[in-house]
Scaffold this active site. Structure first.
Site, PDB file in Angstrom:
ATOM      1  N   ASP A   1      55.318  36.023  78.828  1.00  0.00           N
ATOM      2  CA  ASP A   1      56.691  36.386  79.165  1.00  0.00           C
ATOM      3  C   ASP A   1      57.199  37.420  78.169  1.00  0.00           C
ATOM      4  O   ASP A   1      58.193  38.093  78.424  1.00  0.00           O
ATOM      5  CB  ASP A   1      57.592  35.144  79.151  1.00  0.00           C
ATOM      6  CG  ASP A   1      59.007  35.486  79.599  1.00  0.00           C
ATOM      7  OD1 ASP A   1      59.138  36.128  80.667  1.00  0.00           O
ATOM      8  OD2 ASP A   1      59.964  35.141  78.883  1.00  0.00           O
TER       9      ASP A   1
ATOM     10  N   GLU B   1      57.651  45.290  73.437  1.00  0.00           N
ATOM     11  CA  GLU B   1      58.332  45.313  74.758  1.00  0.00           C
ATOM     12  C   GLU B   1      59.748  45.896  74.692  1.00  0.00           C
ATOM     13  O   GLU B   1      60.358  46.170  75.732  1.00  0.00           O
ATOM     14  CB  GLU B   1      58.428  43.892  75.322  1.00  0.00           C
ATOM     15  CG  GLU B   1      59.386  43.024  74.527  1.00  0.00           C
ATOM     16  CD  GLU B   1      59.604  41.639  75.128  1.00  0.00           C
ATOM     17  OE1 GLU B   1      60.486  41.527  75.962  1.00  0.00           O
ATOM     18  OE2 GLU B   1      58.891  40.706  74.742  1.00  0.00           O
TER      19      GLU B   1
ATOM     20  N   ASP C   1      53.032  21.965  63.865  1.00  0.00           N
ATOM     21  CA  ASP C   1      54.289  22.525  63.366  1.00  0.00           C
ATOM     22  C   ASP C   1      54.264  22.373  61.850  1.00  0.00           C
ATOM     23  O   ASP C   1      53.642  21.443  61.320  1.00  0.00           O
ATOM     24  CB  ASP C   1      55.503  21.766  63.944  1.00  0.00           C
ATOM     25  CG  ASP C   1      56.810  22.555  63.799  1.00  0.00           C
ATOM     26  OD1 ASP C   1      57.397  22.943  64.819  1.00  0.00           O
ATOM     27  OD2 ASP C   1      57.239  22.782  62.644  1.00  0.00           O
TER      28      ASP C   1
ATOM     29  N   ALA D   1      57.532  33.022  73.570  1.00  0.00           N
ATOM     30  CA  ALA D   1      58.352  33.014  72.351  1.00  0.00           C
ATOM     31  C   ALA D   1      58.688  34.456  71.959  1.00  0.00           C
ATOM     32  O   ALA D   1      59.735  34.983  72.361  1.00  0.00           O
ATOM     33  CB  ALA D   1      57.645  32.259  71.244  1.00  0.00           C
TER      34      ALA D   1
HETATM   35  P1  NAD Z   1      63.351  25.964  67.134  1.00  0.00           P
HETATM   36  O1  NAD Z   1      63.895  26.554  65.884  1.00  0.00           O
HETATM   37  O2  NAD Z   1      63.989  24.760  67.727  1.00  0.00           O
HETATM   38  O3  NAD Z   1      61.797  25.626  66.919  1.00  0.00           O
HETATM   39  C1  NAD Z   1      60.896  26.448  66.238  1.00  0.00           C
HETATM   40  C2  NAD Z   1      59.832  25.571  65.608  1.00  0.00           C
HETATM   41  O4  NAD Z   1      58.823  26.424  65.045  1.00  0.00           O
HETATM   42  C3  NAD Z   1      60.357  24.680  64.468  1.00  0.00           C
HETATM   43  O5  NAD Z   1      60.006  23.336  64.711  1.00  0.00           O
HETATM   44  C4  NAD Z   1      59.663  25.232  63.239  1.00  0.00           C
HETATM   45  O6  NAD Z   1      59.371  24.251  62.269  1.00  0.00           O
HETATM   46  C5  NAD Z   1      58.400  25.809  63.831  1.00  0.00           C
HETATM   47  N1  NAD Z   1      57.747  26.808  62.979  1.00  0.00           N
HETATM   48  C6  NAD Z   1      58.313  27.778  62.236  1.00  0.00           C
HETATM   49  N2  NAD Z   1      57.348  28.476  61.584  1.00  0.00           N
HETATM   50  C7  NAD Z   1      56.179  27.920  61.928  1.00  0.00           C
HETATM   51  C8  NAD Z   1      54.819  28.190  61.583  1.00  0.00           C
HETATM   52  N3  NAD Z   1      54.482  29.177  60.745  1.00  0.00           N
HETATM   53  N4  NAD Z   1      53.852  27.411  62.133  1.00  0.00           N
HETATM   54  C9  NAD Z   1      54.191  26.392  62.978  1.00  0.00           C
HETATM   55  N5  NAD Z   1      55.441  26.095  63.328  1.00  0.00           N
HETATM   56  C10 NAD Z   1      56.423  26.840  62.818  1.00  0.00           C
HETATM   57  O7  NAD Z   1      63.319  27.162  68.177  1.00  0.00           O
HETATM   58  P2  NAD Z   1      63.252  27.058  69.772  1.00  0.00           P
HETATM   59  O8  NAD Z   1      64.627  26.987  70.314  1.00  0.00           O
HETATM   60  O9  NAD Z   1      62.261  26.034  70.139  1.00  0.00           O
HETATM   61  O10 NAD Z   1      62.722  28.531  70.134  1.00  0.00           O
HETATM   62  C11 NAD Z   1      61.465  28.986  69.679  1.00  0.00           C
HETATM   63  C12 NAD Z   1      61.367  30.506  69.902  1.00  0.00           C
HETATM   64  O11 NAD Z   1      61.310  30.790  71.299  1.00  0.00           O
HETATM   65  C13 NAD Z   1      62.621  31.285  69.436  1.00  0.00           C
HETATM   66  O12 NAD Z   1      62.575  31.587  68.062  1.00  0.00           O
HETATM   67  C14 NAD Z   1      62.589  32.527  70.288  1.00  0.00           C
HETATM   68  O13 NAD Z   1      61.965  33.588  69.604  1.00  0.00           O
HETATM   69  C15 NAD Z   1      61.755  32.121  71.498  1.00  0.00           C
HETATM   70  N6  NAD Z   1      62.539  32.160  72.747  1.00  0.00           N
HETATM   71  C16 NAD Z   1      62.079  32.906  73.804  1.00  0.00           C
HETATM   72  C17 NAD Z   1      62.787  32.914  74.995  1.00  0.00           C
HETATM   73  C18 NAD Z   1      62.324  33.677  76.213  1.00  0.00           C
HETATM   74  O14 NAD Z   1      63.136  33.951  77.111  1.00  0.00           O
HETATM   75  N7  NAD Z   1      61.060  34.027  76.340  1.00  0.00           N
HETATM   76  C19 NAD Z   1      63.977  32.196  75.090  1.00  0.00           C
HETATM   77  C20 NAD Z   1      64.403  31.435  74.009  1.00  0.00           C
HETATM   78  C21 NAD Z   1      63.675  31.427  72.842  1.00  0.00           C
END
Ligand code: NAD
Length: 325
Positions: free
Chosen positions: A256, A261, A173, A231
Site C-alpha cells: 500500500d 511514493e 516488537d 506502514a
Molecule cells: P503504533 O505506534 O501504535 O505502533 C507501532 C509499533 O511499532 C509500536 O508497538 C512500537 O513499539 C513498534 N516499533 C517501533 N520501532 C520498532 C522496531 N525497530 N522494531 C519493532 N517494532 C518497533 O502505530 P500504529 O498506529 O500501529 O501505526 C503503525 C504505522 O503504520 C504508522 O507509524 C504509520 O506510518 C503507518 N500507517 C499507515 C497507514 C496507511 O494508510 N497505509 C495508515 C496509518 C498508519
C-alpha cells in the site's frame, strides 16, 4: 484562532465545516502542499495543519517560526515527513492524528488474501473474458505462519483479525505487550524472518526501521515469502524488493506504500511519466499488488483525521494535547 489548512482534500470539507461550528477557529483552507514557496501563505495564523505530501524541513519550519506559527498538526498517524526535533528547537509544538486501526488492519488482511490467491492475475484475466485457472492455484491461510513486525495499534488489530483464519501467528516488537502475547507468539526478529510465509510491517518509519527489509534480511526469509507493507514505503529497500521478485525469493508483494511514493500517491498521473522508475517497474509484476496509500481511507478515518488536525492545535494552545509528539 486562525489555522492554515494545507493539502485540503475535497472529502475533508464537510468535516471541516462541522468542526468550525464546534471550535473557536478560523480555517484558511488551501490545496497547497507545504514548501519553502508556500510556507509564508500561513502568515497571520497561529497554527498550520498538513497531510503527508510535503517534507517539513528545517527551512520551512524556520519560515513558519518567523511568521509566528506556534502549532503544527499532521492529519496522519505517521509523522516521519516532519523534522520534529527542529520544530521543537524553534518552539513549534507538533501533534499527529489518530484514528481507529481497523481500516488499515482490514486492508492488510485483504492484501494478504489477494497475494495468497493470485488475485491480481485473476482480475486481469477477468477483464478480457479469460476465466482459466492455470497458474492461479493459491494457498490457504490455515497452513501458513504469519509474522507481524510492530504490534502497536494496527499490528495488534491485524493479529486479532487473523485469529479467525487458523494460521500460526508470530510477532516481533521492541516492546512486546500482553494483549498481543495472548493471541500470538513473540519471537526475535531473526526467527520471525526465518519461519514466516507471510510477513507484514507495522512499525513507524524511524532511522532504526529504515530499510529493515533489505538484501540481508530477505536472505534470511523463506523462498517465496509474501511481504505486506501498509506502514511506510521506506521500511523496505526498493532495490532489494525488485531483486527478490525477479529471483522468486519473494513470492508476492502487497504494497500500500512504496519507497519514494511522495508526489505520486493520491495524485492522478494518467497523462504523466512516473518520476519513480522503481515504483513503475515494481507495479507491473503479476505478483506485486500496489495500491495508492489508501489503507487508512475510510469514512471513520477521514473524520478523525480532520478532528485531530484542528482539535490537536486547539488543545496544544490550551495546554495539553493527547497526540502531541
Ligand atoms: P503504533 O505506534 O501504535 O505502533 C507501532 C509499533 O511499532 C509500536 O508497538 C512500537 O513499539 C513498534 N516499533 C517501533 N520501532 C520498532 C522496531 N525497530 N522494531 C519493532 N517494532 C518497533 O502505530 P500504529 O498506529 O500501529 O501505526 C503503525 C504505522 O503504520 C504508522 O507509524 C504509520 O506510518 C503507518 N500507517 C499507515 C497507514 C496507511 O494508510 N497505509 C495508515 C496509518 C498508519
Amino acid at each position: 484562532m486562525k489555522i492554515y489548512v494545507y493539502e485540503t482534500r475535497e472529502d475533508e470539507s464537510a468535516y471541516f465545516e462541522q468542526i468550525k461550528k464546534r471550535l473557536p477557529v478560523e480555517l484558511i483552507q488551501s490545496q497547497e502542499v507545504p514548501s519553502i514557496e508556500t510556507a509564508a501563505y500561513a502568515k497571520g495564523c497561529m497554527g498550520v495543519t498538513t497531510l503527508g505530501q510535503g517534507q517539513i524541513t528545517s527551512d520551512i519550519l524556520d519560515i513558519w517560526h518567523q511568521i509566528g506559527i506556534k502549532y503544527l498538526s499532521v492529519r496522519t498517524i505517521g509523522y516521519n515527513n516532519i523534522d520534529v526535533n527542529y520544530a521543537k528547537k524553534v518552539g513549534i509544538r507538533v501533534c499527529h492524528s489518530n484514528y481507529p486501526p481497523d481500516g488499515v488492519a482490514d486492508f492488510t488482511v485483504m492484501l494478504m488474501l489477494m497475494c495468497l490467491r493470485n488475485y491480481k492475475q485473476a482480475l486481469w484475466r477477468g477483464q478480457v473474458n479469460d476465466f482459466s485457472l492455470n497458474g492461479l492455484k493459491g494457498r490457504q491461510m490455515k497452513d501458513l505462519t504469519i509474522g507481524i513486525i510492530g504490534t502497536g495499534k494496527i499490528g495488534y488489530t491485524v493479529l486479532k483479525n487473523l485469529t479467525g483464519f487458523g494460521a500460526k501467528l508470530l510477532a516481533y516488537d521492541l516492546y512486546p505487550n500482553e494483549h498481543t502475547a495472548q493471541i500470538a507468539e513473540y519471537v526475535d526478529i531473526d526467527t520471525l524472518y526465518q519461519r514466516c510465509d507471510v510477513i507484514s510491517l507495522h512499525t513507524p518509519l524511524f532511522d532504526s526501521t529504515y530499510h529493515m527489509i533489505n538484501k540481508k534480511t530477505l536472505h534470511q526469509m523463506k523462498e517465496g515469502v509474501i511481504i505486506i507493507n501498509c506502514a511506510r514505503g521506506e521500511l523496505a529497500d526498493n532495490e532489494a524488493l525488485i531483486a527478490g521478485i525477479e529471483s522468486g525469493k519473494i513470492g508476492a508483494l502487497g504494497l500500500d506504500v512504496v519507497e519514494g511514493e511522495e508526489g505520486i500517491s493520491h495524485i492522478d498521473h494518467r497523462t504523466n511519466i512516473l518520476s519513480n522508475n522503481q515504483m513503475a517497474y515494481l507495479r507491473q509484476f503479476k505478483n506485486v499488488i500496489m495500491t495508492q496509500h489508501m489503507a487508512f481511507y475510510t469514512d471513520k478515518a477521514v473524520e478523525s483525521m480532520v478532528h485531530y488536525g484542528v482539535q490537536g492545535i486547539v488543545d496544544m494552545a490550551n495546554g495539553a494535547c493527547e497526540t502531541e509528539i
